[in-house]
Design a protein around this motif. Sequence first.
Motif, short mmCIF file in Angstrom:
data_model
loop_
_atom_site.label_atom_id
_atom_site.label_comp_id
_atom_site.label_asym_id
_atom_site.label_seq_id
_atom_site.Cartn_x
_atom_site.Cartn_y
_atom_site.Cartn_z
N UNK A 35 0.83 -1.20 0.00
CA UNK A 35 0.00 0.00 0.00
C UNK A 35 0.86 1.26 0.00
N UNK A 36 0.32 2.31 -0.57
CA UNK A 36 0.94 3.63 -0.55
C UNK A 36 0.09 4.51 0.34
N UNK A 37 0.64 4.92 1.47
CA UNK A 37 -0.08 5.78 2.41
C UNK A 37 0.26 7.23 2.11
N UNK A 38 -0.73 8.11 2.22
CA UNK A 38 -0.50 9.52 1.97
C UNK A 38 -0.98 10.35 3.15
N UNK A 39 -0.35 11.51 3.31
CA UNK A 39 -0.63 12.40 4.42
C UNK A 39 -0.53 13.84 3.96
N UNK A 40 -1.45 14.67 4.43
CA UNK A 40 -1.41 16.11 4.19
C UNK A 40 -1.31 16.77 5.56
N UNK A 41 -0.31 17.61 5.74
CA UNK A 41 -0.05 18.26 7.03
C UNK A 41 0.16 19.75 6.80
N UNK A 42 -0.31 20.58 7.74
CA UNK A 42 -0.06 22.02 7.60
C UNK A 42 1.31 22.36 8.19
N UNK A 43 1.73 23.59 8.02
CA UNK A 43 3.07 24.01 8.47
C UNK A 43 3.22 23.96 9.99
N UNK A 44 2.12 23.98 10.71
CA UNK A 44 2.18 23.89 12.17
C UNK A 44 2.28 22.45 12.65
N UNK A 45 2.25 21.49 11.72
CA UNK A 45 2.40 20.08 12.08
C UNK A 45 1.10 19.35 12.32
N UNK A 46 -0.03 19.98 12.04
CA UNK A 46 -1.33 19.33 12.24
C UNK A 46 -1.71 18.52 11.01
N UNK A 47 -2.08 17.26 11.22
CA UNK A 47 -2.53 16.41 10.12
C UNK A 47 -3.91 16.88 9.66
N UNK A 48 -4.03 17.13 8.35
CA UNK A 48 -5.30 17.60 7.80
C UNK A 48 -6.07 16.49 7.11
N UNK A 49 -5.37 15.52 6.51
CA UNK A 49 -6.03 14.41 5.81
C UNK A 49 -5.02 13.29 5.64
N UNK A 50 -5.52 12.06 5.56
CA UNK A 50 -4.65 10.91 5.31
C UNK A 50 -5.48 9.78 4.72
N UNK A 51 -4.79 8.86 4.07
CA UNK A 51 -5.46 7.72 3.47
C UNK A 51 -4.45 6.80 2.83
N UNK A 52 -4.93 5.87 2.01
CA UNK A 52 -4.02 4.95 1.32
C UNK A 52 -4.56 4.63 -0.06
#
Length: 72
Positions: A35-52
Amino acid sequence: MTEWSSWFAHSQLGLPTQTATVGNRYLMVVRVGDEWHWLVRNRRGRDLAKGFAYGPVDARSEAEAAATQAVD
């Protein structure tokens, strides 16, 4: 207009990883097993979205779409 960077491939902790930025968001795609996992994070380090996804192209596309729709 949102500024996009190109995807950059490298290895992180021995795992194939791809990273990019979209405006003030950091995108990461990493392969774990099949699987390929993906993550979107803002500059403050907060995770905004994730999935695979089951492929790197799909994972990058999903991360890019999530980055444009995520709310800080």
